[in-house]
Design a protein around this motif. Structure first.
Motif, mmCIF file in Angstrom:
data_model
loop_
_atom_site.group_PDB
_atom_site.id
_atom_site.type_symbol
_atom_site.label_atom_id
_atom_site.label_comp_id
_atom_site.label_asym_id
_atom_site.label_seq_id
_atom_site.Cartn_x
_atom_site.Cartn_y
_atom_site.Cartn_z
ATOM 1 N N UNK A 61 7.735 -8.863 -0.031
ATOM 2 C CA UNK A 61 8.535 -8.267 1.060
ATOM 3 C C UNK A 61 9.987 -8.717 0.966
ATOM 4 N N UNK A 62 10.183 -10.016 0.712
ATOM 5 C CA UNK A 62 11.555 -10.531 0.635
ATOM 6 C C UNK A 62 12.299 -9.915 -0.550
ATOM 7 N N UNK A 68 10.888 5.275 -2.527
ATOM 8 C CA UNK A 68 12.345 5.152 -2.607
ATOM 9 C C UNK A 68 12.910 6.249 -3.512
ATOM 10 N N UNK A 69 12.226 6.491 -4.643
ATOM 11 C CA UNK A 69 12.675 7.541 -5.572
ATOM 12 C C UNK A 69 12.602 8.922 -4.921
ATOM 13 N N UNK A 116 4.288 -2.552 -3.836
ATOM 14 C CA UNK A 116 5.674 -2.444 -4.299
ATOM 15 C C UNK A 116 5.841 -1.184 -5.150
ATOM 16 N N UNK A 117 4.758 -0.785 -5.832
ATOM 17 C CA UNK A 117 4.802 0.488 -6.586
ATOM 18 C C UNK A 117 4.972 1.638 -5.594
ATOM 19 N N UNK A 146 16.381 -5.933 -2.273
ATOM 20 C CA UNK A 146 16.715 -4.708 -3.010
ATOM 21 C C UNK A 146 17.073 -3.551 -2.085
ATOM 22 N N UNK A 147 17.208 -3.838 -0.777
ATOM 23 C CA UNK A 147 17.697 -2.793 0.119
ATOM 24 C C UNK A 147 16.715 -2.284 1.153
#
Length: 393
Positions: free
Chosen positions: A274-275, A253-254, A246-247, A280-281
């Motif tokens: 994952x969910x 994403x950034x 997730x990091x 969160x998009x």
């Protein structure tokens, strides 16, 4: 130092900058854009350096090199001489162009294998170290199909999803890149020695850490930013709520990369990360084609896919032919590898890593032997990716 060839003098300066304690890559980038090459930076006054990148950066640059520097430099030169090893500095044409879009690209990359794979279309496939058998299968299948479509698979050489992603990536034209959190002369985890050797020949291994750097928890988030920097998108296959993947996704994403996630059961702990990303998009994907489509990567023709489909080696069971293989395996005697694996299993639930250590089997052989034993009803796969002898086995 004056006896060195010009390129080595330049390399020594790059190495000094990359080892300067407390010099952040973002500050280094400012200095390089102001003064050009590393040698020029070392010729500046403290005031000139501080004016561009702040006092801490100026102090770091002008600090005397450590007493070990000459030995480190000699080690680096010797490492570079080994076949397949490359040192790529920030100003080198071979430097991965996607990393230049990061605010803090590493000054020096240690690369084993194919430099061309750092200039291709790439997707990261990441996920949990304690992946479920289904997650491992999904990661390998997605990676294989994306690689067959000519997309390079980037991951972090960890156990679980990462290892499966690399194995799948090796099966297609796209190949695979492992971004590691140790020095390029070390392999972590040790269960992945054979896989790392294969990647160093057919793919590429990349590290920004000085040679000899051991595995430290703090290095892995930084490793994840490099994975994010190299790719157009990140696919998360399985992740718990507090997961390194997730990091990677957040960093990607950034940087404006696309995030994809595989959905799973609402009861599965490794689907929760994952969910959460999907909420969160992140884009929910069910097939490799959806990933290719979203990124605008053309799919290969059916004929090309058929040619690229790897032929299983003798004794290998392809996951996608499992039903047919099941009856064949169940009716045949257990192979010598199977016997060895059953002996290594003992009678307590055991992880893949422990089995790899006990049997010293190569990753692909171990996975296939486990699959054969499972199909033959001799072992059971438990939640959390652990294995146990079937009660009658």
């Amino acid at each position: 130092m004056h006896t060195l060839p010009a390129t080595d003098i330049e390399l020594a300066a790059w190495l000094r900058l990359s080892l300067a304690p407390g010099l952040k890559p973002a500050a280094l980038r400012l200095l390089l854009s102001a003064f050009g090459l590393p040698e020029a930076i070392f010729e500046q006054s403290p005031e000139a350096l501080a004016g561009i990148a702040g006092e801490a950066a100026a102090r770091a640059v002008l600090a005397p090199t450590s007493p070990e520097f000459d030995a480190q430099f000699a080690t680096v030169i010797a490492w570079r001489e080994l076949p397949g090893n490359h040192l790529v500095a920030l100003d080198d044409p071979a430097y991965p162009p996607t990393l230049l879009t990061m605010p803090d690209p590493p000054p020096l990359l240690y690369i084993k294998g194919r430099l061309d794979l750092l200039h291709t279309r790439a997707i990261a496939v990441v996920g949990s170290r304690s992946a479920t058998p289904q997650g491992v299968e999904d990661a390998e299948r997605f990676a294989r199909e994306l690689s067959v479509a000519g997309v390079t698979i980037v991951s972090g050489l960890a156990l679980g999803i990462d290892g499966a992603a690399h194995r799948g990536g090796l099966e297609g034209a796209g190949g695979t890149v492992a971004v590691i959190g140790t020095g390029a002369d070390l392999v972590y985890p040790s269960a992945h020695h054979a896989l790392a050797r294969q990647i160093a020949v057919q793919g590429a291994i990349v590290s920004e850490w000085p040679l000899g750097t051991p595995a430290r928890a703090a290095n892995f988030p930084q490793r994840n930013r490099l994975i994010a920097g190299l790719v157009s998108g990140v696919l998360i296959v399985e992740a718990a709520m507090r997961s390194g993947s997730l990091i990677t996704a957040r960093l990607a994403n950034e940087m404006g990369r696309d995030i994809f996630a595989l959905p799973g059961s609402v009861h599965a702990p490794l689907s929760r990360g994952c969910h959460r990303m999907i909420k969160q998009g992140a884009k929910l994907v069910e097939t490799p084609d959806e990933v290719l489509e979203e990124l605008g990567f053309a799919k290969p023709s059916a004929a090309a896919s058929a040619c690229a489909s790897p032929v299983p080696r003798d004794g290998e069971v392809r996951a996608d032919s499992a039903p047919a293989a099941a009856s064949a395996v169940a009716s045949s005697a257990i192979t010598a590898e199977g016997q060895r694996l059953l002996a290594a299993l003992g009678h307590a639930p055991t992880t893949l890593e422990i089995l790899a250590t006990r049997t010293e089997m190569e990753g692909a052989v171990l996975q296939n032997t486990l699959l054969q034993l499972e199909l033959a009803g001799r072992l059971t796969v438990l939640p959390g990716g652990r294995f146990m002898r079937a009660s009658h086995g």
